[in-house]
Design an enzyme around this catalytic site. Sequence first.
Site, short mmCIF file in Angstrom:
data_model
loop_
_atom_site.label_atom_id
_atom_site.label_comp_id
_atom_site.label_asym_id
_atom_site.label_seq_id
_atom_site.Cartn_x
_atom_site.Cartn_y
_atom_site.Cartn_z
N LEU A 107 25.14 -14.03 -3.79
CA LEU A 107 25.67 -15.15 -3.37
C LEU A 107 26.26 -15.79 -4.64
O LEU A 107 24.88 -16.44 -4.68
CB LEU A 107 24.48 -15.72 -1.74
CG LEU A 107 24.45 -17.43 -1.81
CD1 LEU A 107 25.99 -17.78 -1.02
CD2 LEU A 107 23.63 -17.24 -0.52
N SER A 108 26.58 -17.04 -4.54
CA SER A 108 26.25 -18.36 -5.37
C SER A 108 27.15 -17.51 -6.84
O SER A 108 27.15 -16.37 -7.19
CB SER A 108 25.66 -19.47 -5.20
OG SER A 108 26.28 -20.27 -6.27
N TRP A 109 25.35 -17.92 -7.63
CA TRP A 109 25.48 -17.48 -8.83
C TRP A 109 24.63 -16.26 -8.98
O TRP A 109 24.85 -15.53 -9.53
CB TRP A 109 24.19 -18.33 -9.45
CG TRP A 109 23.70 -18.12 -10.53
CD1 TRP A 109 23.81 -18.73 -11.47
CD2 TRP A 109 22.44 -17.09 -10.82
NE1 TRP A 109 23.26 -18.33 -13.14
CE2 TRP A 109 21.98 -17.15 -12.36
CE3 TRP A 109 21.70 -15.85 -10.65
CZ2 TRP A 109 21.65 -16.44 -13.37
CZ3 TRP A 109 21.03 -15.01 -11.32
CH2 TRP A 109 21.06 -15.17 -12.57
N GLY A 111 26.63 -14.07 -7.43
CA GLY A 111 27.03 -13.32 -7.12
C GLY A 111 27.80 -12.88 -8.57
O GLY A 111 28.86 -11.53 -8.58
N THR A 133 31.81 -17.38 -4.35
CA THR A 133 31.28 -16.82 -6.10
C THR A 133 32.57 -17.17 -6.88
O THR A 133 33.94 -16.90 -6.05
CB THR A 133 30.37 -15.76 -6.23
OG1 THR A 133 29.39 -15.83 -7.05
CG2 THR A 133 31.14 -14.38 -5.89
#
Length: 276
Positions: A107-109, A111, A133
């Site tokens: 998730l996000s970072w 990713g 991401t």
Amino acid sequence: MTVTELFGGRDGFEDRVVPVCGLRIRVRIRTGTGVPLVLCNGIGAGLEVLEPLVAALDPAATIISFDVPGTGGSAASPVPYAIPALACGLNRLLDEIGVGAVDVLGLSWGGSLAQQFALQNPRRCRRLVLVATGTGALMIPGHPRVLSKMLTPKRFTDPDYASAVAGDLYGGAARRGGDDVARVFRKQAHAGSRIGYVHQLLAGAMWTSLPVLPLVRQRTLIVAGSDDPIIPLLNAHILNTLLPHATLLVHPGGHVDIITDPKSLAPAVTSFLSAP
């Protein structure tokens, strides 16, 4: 397998502190069946933030979440680290807890870590899920006004601030009020350290997957919101174009819908991971 102290946990869950490359890393395991799913969290977030997603996924699945160095209950690294080194550390962590092949959701970072782990461990990583991401330093950035709010971890320690900035920062349902986001962030048992947050910022700023995405062979599900101020939707299309075995799922929400409204997105993740 080296197992360190157990501290708490609840039915179906086991919390551990595991030594990895000289650091004490907090891990939570929900024991089930099938290929375990490893969750790689967003920047600055402890593993409790992922609890709504864990609850919405297949209840029979084995799920592993952890705090990267300097977040949640994991010790901070004394020196900055790079994403490839962190992927090596995740590989060591799985060795320590006795887990073999896994699926990975970032998730996000997180990713970034998930992409790097898949690249470095093609036999260990079976499938990949990339949520909200992009490709790291070489990507389409969000608006500077939005990104400036991510320079500190204040949103994790100040619920009023988290609620106030949630709409502009995360988009989607958070634009109608940030209380849901603040409520999820308050679940964290440990605040993490400022130096740990800085190390995550530096690691992300020095990393990109753009040149190597065609080398990622795993089947990949890309989940992206059309109202994501942090990671604009175009980044998901770039990932979908360059990853050889990707499927793109676009939803009308924002950056953190998978944890604030997991029931709308978790079934797609479960279906992808359980497909033959």
